[in-house]
Scaffold this motif. Structure first.
Motif, PDB file in Angstrom:
ATOM      1  N   UNK A 155       0.850  -1.190   0.000  1.00 34.88           N
ATOM      2  CA  UNK A 155       0.000   0.000   0.000  1.00 34.88           C
ATOM      3  C   UNK A 155       0.886   1.239   0.000  1.00 34.88           C
ATOM      4  N   UNK A 156       0.650   2.106  -0.974  1.00 36.15           N
ATOM      5  CA  UNK A 156       1.426   3.347  -1.028  1.00 36.15           C
ATOM      6  C   UNK A 156       2.913   3.081  -1.172  1.00 36.15           C
ATOM      7  N   UNK A 157       3.700   3.753  -0.339  1.00 40.89           N
ATOM      8  CA  UNK A 157       5.148   3.570  -0.406  1.00 40.89           C
ATOM      9  C   UNK A 157       5.577   2.194   0.082  1.00 40.89           C
ATOM     10  N   UNK A 158       4.791   1.590   0.980  1.00 39.49           N
ATOM     11  CA  UNK A 158       5.187   0.303   1.552  1.00 39.49           C
ATOM     12  C   UNK A 158       4.767  -0.826   0.596  1.00 39.49           C
ATOM     13  N   UNK A 159       5.657  -1.084  -0.355  1.00 38.81           N
ATOM     14  CA  UNK A 159       5.332  -2.052  -1.405  1.00 38.81           C
ATOM     15  C   UNK A 159       6.456  -3.059  -1.665  1.00 38.81           C
ATOM     16  N   UNK A 160       7.573  -2.900  -0.976  1.00 38.00           N
ATOM     17  CA  UNK A 160       8.754  -3.693  -1.323  1.00 38.00           C
ATOM     18  C   UNK A 160       8.886  -4.953  -0.464  1.00 38.00           C
ATOM     19  N   UNK A 161       9.561  -5.943  -1.047  1.00 33.12           N
ATOM     20  CA  UNK A 161       9.867  -7.188  -0.331  1.00 33.12           C
ATOM     21  C   UNK A 161      11.374  -7.291  -0.201  1.00 33.12           C
ATOM     22  N   UNK A 162      11.834  -7.526   1.028  1.00 31.40           N
ATOM     23  CA  UNK A 162      13.258  -7.717   1.294  1.00 31.40           C
ATOM     24  C   UNK A 162      13.561  -9.208   1.246  1.00 31.40           C
ATOM     25  N   UNK A 163      14.478  -9.593   0.376  1.00 37.57           N
ATOM     26  CA  UNK A 163      14.892 -10.989   0.252  1.00 37.57           C
ATOM     27  C   UNK A 163      16.392 -11.040   0.061  1.00 37.57           C
ATOM     28  N   UNK A 164      16.935 -12.245  -0.056  1.00 35.94           N
ATOM     29  CA  UNK A 164      18.387 -12.364  -0.177  1.00 35.94           C
ATOM     30  C   UNK A 164      18.812 -12.498  -1.628  1.00 35.94           C
ATOM     31  N   UNK A 165      20.085 -12.270  -1.862  1.00 37.00           N
ATOM     32  CA  UNK A 165      20.660 -12.175  -3.201  1.00 37.00           C
ATOM     33  C   UNK A 165      20.470 -13.438  -4.023  1.00 37.00           C
ATOM     34  N   UNK A 166      20.577 -14.605  -3.385  1.00 35.67           N
ATOM     35  CA  UNK A 166      20.527 -15.860  -4.116  1.00 35.67           C
ATOM     36  C   UNK A 166      19.403 -16.716  -3.549  1.00 35.67           C
ATOM     37  N   UNK A 167      18.205 -16.141  -3.514  1.00 38.05           N
ATOM     38  CA  UNK A 167      17.055 -16.912  -3.055  1.00 38.05           C
ATOM     39  C   UNK A 167      16.878 -18.118  -3.962  1.00 38.05           C
ATOM     40  N   UNK A 168      16.362 -19.210  -3.397  1.00 33.94           N
ATOM     41  CA  UNK A 168      16.068 -20.372  -4.219  1.00 33.94           C
ATOM     42  C   UNK A 168      15.161 -19.906  -5.367  1.00 33.94           C
ATOM     43  N   UNK A 169      15.437 -20.328  -6.609  1.00 34.24           N
ATOM     44  CA  UNK A 169      14.695 -19.771  -7.748  1.00 34.24           C
ATOM     45  C   UNK A 169      13.181 -19.758  -7.568  1.00 34.24           C
ATOM     46  N   UNK A 170      12.626 -20.825  -6.990  1.00 31.92           N
ATOM     47  CA  UNK A 170      11.179 -20.866  -6.818  1.00 31.92           C
ATOM     48  C   UNK A 170      10.690 -19.722  -5.939  1.00 31.92           C
ATOM     49  N   UNK A 171      11.430 -19.432  -4.866  1.00 37.51           N
ATOM     50  CA  UNK A 171      11.075 -18.303  -4.001  1.00 37.51           C
ATOM     51  C   UNK A 171      11.151 -16.991  -4.780  1.00 37.51           C
ATOM     52  N   UNK A 172      12.243 -16.847  -5.535  1.00 37.07           N
ATOM     53  CA  UNK A 172      12.432 -15.616  -6.303  1.00 37.07           C
ATOM     54  C   UNK A 172      11.278 -15.415  -7.280  1.00 37.07           C
ATOM     55  N   UNK A 173      10.914 -16.483  -7.989  1.00 33.65           N
ATOM     56  CA  UNK A 173       9.826 -16.380  -8.962  1.00 33.65           C
ATOM     57  C   UNK A 173       8.496 -16.051  -8.267  1.00 33.65           C
ATOM     58  N   UNK A 174       8.258 -16.696  -7.134  1.00 38.12           N
ATOM     59  CA  UNK A 174       7.004 -16.444  -6.413  1.00 38.12           C
ATOM     60  C   UNK A 174       6.913 -14.985  -5.982  1.00 38.12           C
ATOM     61  N   UNK A 175       8.014 -14.446  -5.485  1.00 33.08           N
ATOM     62  CA  UNK A 175       8.029 -13.055  -5.037  1.00 33.08           C
ATOM     63  C   UNK A 175       7.811 -12.116  -6.222  1.00 33.08           C
ATOM     64  N   UNK A 176       8.520 -12.379  -7.323  1.00 32.86           N
ATOM     65  CA  UNK A 176       8.327 -11.560  -8.521  1.00 32.86           C
ATOM     66  C   UNK A 176       6.856 -11.545  -8.962  1.00 32.86           C
ATOM     67  N   UNK A 177       6.250 -12.723  -9.006  1.00 30.53           N
ATOM     68  CA  UNK A 177       4.877 -12.802  -9.512  1.00 30.53           C
ATOM     69  C   UNK A 177       3.883 -12.148  -8.563  1.00 30.53           C
ATOM     70  N   UNK A 178       4.135 -12.251  -7.244  1.00 30.60           N
ATOM     71  CA  UNK A 178       3.245 -11.589  -6.290  1.00 30.60           C
ATOM     72  C   UNK A 178       3.323 -10.069  -6.447  1.00 30.60           C
ATOM     73  N   UNK A 179       4.523  -9.565  -6.661  1.00 26.19           N
ATOM     74  CA  UNK A 179       4.684  -8.119  -6.852  1.00 26.19           C
ATOM     75  C   UNK A 179       3.947  -7.672  -8.110  1.00 26.19           C
ATOM     76  N   UNK A 180       4.117  -8.433  -9.191  1.00 19.78           N
ATOM     77  CA  UNK A 180       3.419  -8.091 -10.441  1.00 19.78           C
ATOM     78  C   UNK A 180       1.902  -8.181 -10.265  1.00 19.78           C
ATOM     79  N   UNK A 181       1.462  -9.190  -9.522  1.00 19.48           N
ATOM     80  CA  UNK A 181       0.032  -9.384  -9.299  1.00 19.48           C
ATOM     81  C   UNK A 181      -0.605  -8.143  -8.678  1.00 19.48           C
ATOM     82  N   UNK A 182       0.161  -7.449  -7.847  1.00 16.16           N
ATOM     83  CA  UNK A 182      -0.357  -6.244  -7.194  1.00 16.16           C
ATOM     84  C   UNK A 182      -0.111  -4.986  -8.029  1.00 16.16           C
TER      85      UNK A 182
END
Length: 467
Positions: A155-182
């Motif tokens: 919501x508003x400025x609070x939209x980011x997800x903090x994760x690590x540099x080499x997240x397991x690919x499945x986690x990375x993809x899930x996070x990317x898609x959730x961000x796009x979904x919103x």
């Protein structure tokens, strides 16, 4: 060569090993004193012949056992697995749909409607949770999506997800898609924690990233144990700090559950997910686990008897058992993590998980941790002995933290460029199964449930010969 020619980090552990620790005699003496050695007999240990076979074969093509150090990727099959799965099949074949509710006297399983609850209760003991905070459902990535649907509410400025540099690919993809979904951009809304020079991310670095970005973070999502390096994150410290900034934090415990002691409830973790086919040994692609802290799982009813609960992706199986069969299309969620269940879970999957957890019920994660620490330190000690004979051109180095408080049973060995494929192939020829990750890491996991000191000793001998 002089041992002083390479500067080895000082391991922070309480174990000391004698001069003859590199011998098979010493390793066997430690196995003889191991209080958990009986658990090995609960598993099917593949023979070298089986490991090389490329056709269906019974579990004993020879008596020459292989060395399986890959429980961080897929655990070995419990001998109880066939009994439990056969019991489910026999129930289905004999009484059909009544298997959902009927107690069978000579079955190791409860009725199908209660199997998820039984599995969750066993997992709760392993991850340090209340039984009602754990659910056996879906698989890991699906559970990530299901829980992020509730806990990632940008919501508003609070939209980011903090994760690590080499997240397991499945986690990375899930996070990317959730961000796009919103409706947001992953490039602008993923804060990637970069590692230090030693491949690891210090707790201090995580805390600083939270401080620096608290006004923009909508969710912190980190691994309990990092899959590439084997680093165990400071879950309680990081969780408490995130909460002090008013942030929601979730943990992917795929490599932590069943590996290290967790206290998800006491640490006040908001949510967590894990798979059950690694250290929990429930089989490839087995049903996953999810944790939701009790404060988020509460269900209240207003004056019109309408349920008030945390928004979620709702499904029939998450409905309260008392009203589930009213079929009135009024969703009354089960209090706790089970209220996030969507679909009727596979009884075969649950039978496999209950079979695997039945062995955990015979010990404790604390006992397993003690053996795990010593086994892994023994592996580390033997590798360091080999490293001491090299100068700066050593063919490998350990990138997993040397502090035992910052790791589980997995040691990650980074090989010099070009060595990963030939070394891995040479290990397989000798009946040694490890896990490799590009570009140059071999992951070695001496699992306390079924691995031995002798196997660790033999691995180091074979590994160094392969180099």
């Amino acid at each position: 060569m002089s041992p002083s020619r390479i500067d080895l980090p000082t391991p922070m552990n309480d174990f000391e090993f004698p001069a003859d620790a590199h011998t098979l005699e010493y390793a066997r003496s430690q196995d003889a004193k191991d209080r958990l050695r009986h658990l090995r007999s609960e598993y099917i240990i593949p023979s070298k012949a089986n490991l090389k076979a490329r056709k269906l074969a019974k579990p004993a093509l020879s008596n020459d056992e292989g060395i399986y150090l890959c429980g961080n990727s897929l655990g070995l099959q419990p001998k109880a697995m066939q009994t439990y799965i056969q019991a489910q099949l026999d129930t289905w074949s004999s009484i059909g749909v009544q298997g959902h509710f009927a107690d069978i006297e000579d079955s190791p399983l409860p009725p199908w409607q209660h199997m998820a609850e039984t599995a969750a209760k066993s997992m709760a003991r392993v991850v340090g949770a209340l039984p009602e905070e754990v659910a056996a459902m879906n698989t890991l990535t699906v559970n990530l999506h299901v829980l992020m649907a509730s806990f990632y509410r940008p919501s508003g400025r609070k939209s980011k997800i903090l994760l690590e540099w080499k997240a397991f690919p499945s986690d990375h993809y899930a996070i990317e898609s959730q961000i796009r979904h919103h409706g947001y951009s992953p490039e602008e809304n993923m804060i990637l924690l970069e590692p230090d020079d030693d491949h690891r991310i210090s707790t201090e670095k995580v805390l600083k990233a939270i401080d620096d970005n608290a006004d923009e973070i909508a969710l912190v999502l980190l691994p309990g144990v990092q899959y590439y390096t084997g680093q165990l994150f400071g879950i309680p410290t990081i969780t408490a700090h995130a909460h002090s900034k008013g942030l929601i934090i979730g943990w992917d415990c795929a490599h932590a559950a069943g590996n290290v002691p967790l206290k998800l409830h006491d640490w006040n973790v908001d949510f967590a997910v894990w798979c059950t086919y690694k250290y929990m040994n429930a089989g490839p692609g087995a049903i996953g686990g999810a944790f939701v802290h009790e404060r988020h799982g509460k269900v209240k009813y207003d004056e019109d008897d309408k349920p008030v609960f945390m928004p979620r992706l709702s499904g029939w199986y998450g409905g309260d058992k008392k009203s589930r069969f009213r079929m009135d299309n009024v969703f009354r969620p089960i209090p706790g993590a089970a209220g996030w269940q969507c679909s009727n879970p596979s009884a075969i999957d649950l039978a496999a998980l209950i079979a695997a957890m039945s062995i955990f019920d015979k010990t404790s994660i604390e006992e397993l941790r003690q053996k795990s620490l010593r086994l892994t330190c023994y592996l580390e000690h033997l590798l360091d002995q080999k490293l001491s004979g090299f100068n700066e051109d050593a063919p490998f180095r350990i990138i997993t933290p040397r502090d035992t408080r910052q790791r589980g049973t997995q040691l990650c060995i980074l090989l010099k460029e070009g060595k990963l494929q030939p070394v891995s192939a040479a290990l397989e020829v000798e009946g040694v199964i490890c896990d490799k990750r590009e570009p140059g890491v071999i992951r070695v996991a001496p699992v306390p449930m079924y691995n031995t000191y002798e196997e660790v000793c033999r691995f180091v001998q074979i590994f160094c010969a392969a180099l």
